[in-house]
Design an enzyme around this catalytic site. Sequence first.
Site, short mmCIF file in Angstrom:
data_model
loop_
_atom_site.label_atom_id
_atom_site.label_comp_id
_atom_site.label_asym_id
_atom_site.label_seq_id
_atom_site.Cartn_x
_atom_site.Cartn_y
_atom_site.Cartn_z
CB THR A 1 42.03 27.97 29.08
OG1 THR A 1 41.51 29.30 28.93
CG2 THR A 1 41.15 27.17 30.01
CB SER A 2 44.84 23.78 27.75
OG SER A 2 45.85 24.31 26.92
N GLY B 1 42.63 33.03 26.38
CA GLY B 1 42.83 32.27 25.15
C GLY B 1 42.70 30.78 25.41
CB CYS B 2 41.87 28.00 23.16
SG CYS B 2 42.85 28.47 21.71
CE1 TYR B 3 47.45 25.33 21.19
CE2 TYR B 3 47.50 27.48 20.15
CZ TYR B 3 47.54 26.10 20.04
OH TYR B 3 47.68 25.51 18.82
#
Lengths: 342, 342, 342, 342
Positions: C152-153, C148-150
């Site tokens: 990953t960060s 997911g995007c969150y």
Amino acid sequence: MIKVGIVGGTGYTGVELLRLLAQHPQVELRCITSRGEAGVAVADMFHSLRKRLSLSFVDPRSAPLDECDLVFFATPNGIAMSQTQALLDAGVRVIDLAADFRIKDIAEWEKWYGMKHAAPALVAEAVYGLPEVNREKIRQARLIANPGCYPTSVQLGFLPLVEAGLIETDHLIADVKSGVSGAGRKAELSSLFCEAGDNFKAYGVPGHRHQPEIRQGLSLVAGKPVGLTFVPHLTPMIRGIHATLYARIAREADFQAVYESRYQSEPFVDVLPFASHPDTRSVRSANLCRIAVHRPHGGDTLVILSVIDNLVKGAAGQAVQNMNIMFGFEECAGLTQIPVLP
Amino acid sequence: MIKVGIVGGTGYTGVELLRLLAQHPQVELRCITSRGEAGVAVADMFHSLRKRLSLSFVDPRSAPLDECDLVFFATPNGIAMSQTQALLDAGVRVIDLAADFRIKDIAEWEKWYGMKHAAPALVAEAVYGLPEVNREKIRQARLIANPGCYPTSVQLGFLPLVEAGLIETDHLIADVKSGVSGAGRKAELSSLFCEAGDNFKAYGVPGHRHQPEIRQGLSLVAGKPVGLTFVPHLTPMIRGIHATLYARIAREADFQAVYESRYQSEPFVDVLPFASHPDTRSVRSANLCRIAVHRPHGGDTLVILSVIDNLVKGAAGQAVQNMNIMFGFEECAGLTQIPVLP
Amino acid sequence: MIKVGIVGGTGYTGVELLRLLAQHPQVELRCITSRGEAGVAVADMFHSLRKRLSLSFVDPRSAPLDECDLVFFATPNGIAMSQTQALLDAGVRVIDLAADFRIKDIAEWEKWYGMKHAAPALVAEAVYGLPEVNREKIRQARLIANPGCYPTSVQLGFLPLVEAGLIETDHLIADVKSGVSGAGRKAELSSLFCEAGDNFKAYGVPGHRHQPEIRQGLSLVAGKPVGLTFVPHLTPMIRGIHATLYARIAREADFQAVYESRYQSEPFVDVLPFASHPDTRSVRSANLCRIAVHRPHGGDTLVILSVIDNLVKGAAGQAVQNMNIMFGFEECAGLTQIPVLP
Amino acid sequence: MIKVGIVGGTGYTGVELLRLLAQHPQVELRCITSRGEAGVAVADMFHSLRKRLSLSFVDPRSAPLDECDLVFFATPNGIAMSQTQALLDAGVRVIDLAADFRIKDIAEWEKWYGMKHAAPALVAEAVYGLPEVNREKIRQARLIANPGCYPTSVQLGFLPLVEAGLIETDHLIADVKSGVSGAGRKAELSSLFCEAGDNFKAYGVPGHRHQPEIRQGLSLVAGKPVGLTFVPHLTPMIRGIHATLYARIAREADFQAVYESRYQSEPFVDVLPFASHPDTRSVRSANLCRIAVHRPHGGDTLVILSVIDNLVKGAAGQAVQNMNIMFGFEECAGLTQIPVLP
């Protein structure tokens, strides 16, 4: 103090109407209807109204609308036309913020709105609620067709020139830019932040419903049919309309003076100094139209710039202005907020 | 009716103060000063004020400030401290919207603001203008240090927990996001539309001037020094601050009830139902702080969400609220506008 | 040259995947499916692809997916889990950009995603596609769960500290801000320009699906369960995630050196100089994560800032990176675009 | 492989040029000058270029510009005209992205740009770098005047009609909307996020420098002076220009076919199907102009919509396209990026 009801009211025009009416000194908000949200407190849907409005949405069938002095329709097109006669019969006055009563030519209306009109007789009776043109008729009216947002900005911009017969009216051009709230509070792809944001586009160039409305208004004033190319655009801001209007000069005049004189006693139209550039934020959240007159390079083409907040002077604010006129209130009552800038 | 002067006023805090004061029923705006814009009509700089404000900027040296009952400083830091004593001596009360009188520890102030303080005695006298904490002192004050925008949102968010001793105060975390107007109306690269737009970033993480201000306020309430990690961010919107606050629970309580009880008689603090998500636009252009309490997964960490409009409850609105208290007006006078949404 | 198919592809992740794959030197796009848009040319829906992509959407039932070497699922959650086994059986490798295979604990997954899992065995087989952690496993994998995007960060931000055992992992805090494209190309009220624009809010504070995904990843690295408070926010920009991470120091180290050393050979992670402030636009449209390390006031709390483009390193770009690794291409193939700024 | 230098380069045109050239297969970037930033690594100013560009700004006096094959001027107006002759004498070719060589009539230029022209002879020599008009001349040129952003969008929009003599050219109207990056990376109040954001306005209506440039170009093509009303607007987005063009039909034709035929072999002009609505984001970050032809209500007025990215086809991209033509590279070399959407 009058008793007011609202039909619809979950859209942007509705919440703006609520904001204005909740602060109006002579209005008692009696009810607001919504088929889908019945039972929901308005302030739970719009947190901006917490502690300021204790109403809940009620089902249209159980709403005491006929006990009101005035009912606003903040509904999609096609609703008001089927409910207005009963309200008028009950002695309730009506202001429709949708388009049901704006166009006098029923066939034209049916073509643009894609449905059969349910109350042609009321169209004939309805007064087009542009106070700068129809103030006296509004005062007597039972039923007001509140103008569209684009039509308000374009008509107020062209009006002084058309009335005075100073321009060629067969090839008017209105290049108009609207904030996204003009598209309403509807879950549509094209209104998404990631579609409308950081983007600019025209739409409806082959034909847009507001074109016949503007043409009707200006033709009435001109005393003959006007020709109009109308191009609306979507610009990535929330509120605001900027109309850029082009016309060729038919007769010389002090054009700036014409505008200042025409609007000098209008409380909600502000003519800027010659060759100014009004920005939309200078009217944000206020019932105002600011206009500037240009004549580039001293040529034969006039450029008129006209800005409004589409939700206020282009919708809810103008509706309240019409209400004030209809009920003999001060025309500015509840409409004195200073624009929010920045 | 009191006579009011404004020093400075070409910035965003200034124009917001003008918007509020021009609509205030008990204020007569006497003068507004600007070194650079003397002679310019205020409404020519801010078109939003056309027809609503007829003042022009005057040179500070010729402004009749000492004839006023109250003077607001909407100036850069370091101006008020050198002009306030003379005004107080003339019987004029002062509200400073800049930071000159906010921090009691002069050495600390001088470190963060990079200049020598010109009036340490006044710092001692000044009352920190957070009405929810200091209402009684404000009532008596000659000189108010109006709180910063970040400090207002963070202190109001943490206050009930710190007062009641319910959280560990040695490791508070405030992750705060501000609209760009917080950077002021200054021609700086970092505030350009193309720098701040469609972008998100933290700044000042190694140290920010508002950290000692917040720490001072919360330490006073806690009765001991608190520890605070404060991270401000710039978010691409014009107005609004969203503070996301983290604290570990020290003692169990009904946290929602603690907030509701603490703020139940506060006119400008609104505690949302437990686990709500306030959005900044729900307070846009209004003097309000909305707060929500969360306890994710029922764990030992509380998350408090606190939103304000940085220019209103975070600056000009709070200044007017302080004025109302100082002069015995209704605390809500001139501050009843409903937030503009959308 | 490999043959690639895409299932789904009318969303933002889909169009981004198309943008990257259409420029990839070793990819032949064979087909893209859409139930609703079958027959429509992709470039008619996304004008950005005009003249660059001649494919039309095809009905999933008639798509020659099993002739592909690789199929990407850019679908809503719950689609890939029912179609993947057949593709694997046909010798096709699969990268799922949705969440079907991300969480190993089936009960946990079912709780958060609200449906029964159709292929638990594949969850066990799937490799979590974070190359900075699992590069070697990705090389061998038939099935990739693209993060997911969150997650990953946040994971890239915490990773070096957790791996080295330098922080207390029972109370990690991740305060994360996302652009609106993270909500997808769906006609939902909350994603409207007029709802998400000029506004900031947290959401999902009581619980968000990405919290268990992040916890799983960091716990694996830590060798024990970590505690995490995760607060996502919506910020008015189109692309970009900014994670602000807080952790207390457990053991002293040269934290900056730890990050630089950990990521020195990573092509898509850029560690900025100590105490920098990365902005999201510095990675816009590129497959990059930029990270900065802070230790405010030299205290015992570290603040890590981590930015990605949610559609690239947070979705489509990372998927292409995984594809490159799986098929032995250069890891940077097709991913060398420089970020678009401003 | 050619050696390229850039004079200036701290603005938006500069960083965009760097983005494109750093990815160009036949360019070796030798030096970039800046008086104010000498010694600063370019990637420290523009983080988007970290790890992709190792150059530092050098002082103009010590830059080895005369060792380059080509020098781009990405400077304010008035710089290139005083430095170009020396470069040409040294055998260096020059592309000026500013306005120094765009207008052939020196008196006209001096009137609009407010300074004396330092090199009238070079104005005569310079080729106006609109490849769709001057491709063959560009191939032979030593000195290119790269067109302005507005002029590119307006000329490409009107060109087919004017060339074919199909419209009345004495009253052309160009209503054009630009993103804020068109104002450059300068610390000016009017470009602040809080001034340009959530706002729309016209500017320069009495007269704008791009009007004579457009008139010159169209008059050359028409073979007689054209009349043009040009109204530029500022719209709250970062990149993009949308030109809405109005012209009355002089002679009937299949207008759509005229456009398709005129641009069929142009690599960077895309004619959409009749009556389409191109949006600016469909060309974001790409060297493209998309055009749509409308004839509202089948009347006698044509409406042409033309969109470009002002920093690419309106500046840096077109400059690279010119470079490609001048040096015999493939015209699309380094310019094949797909637009970034959303």
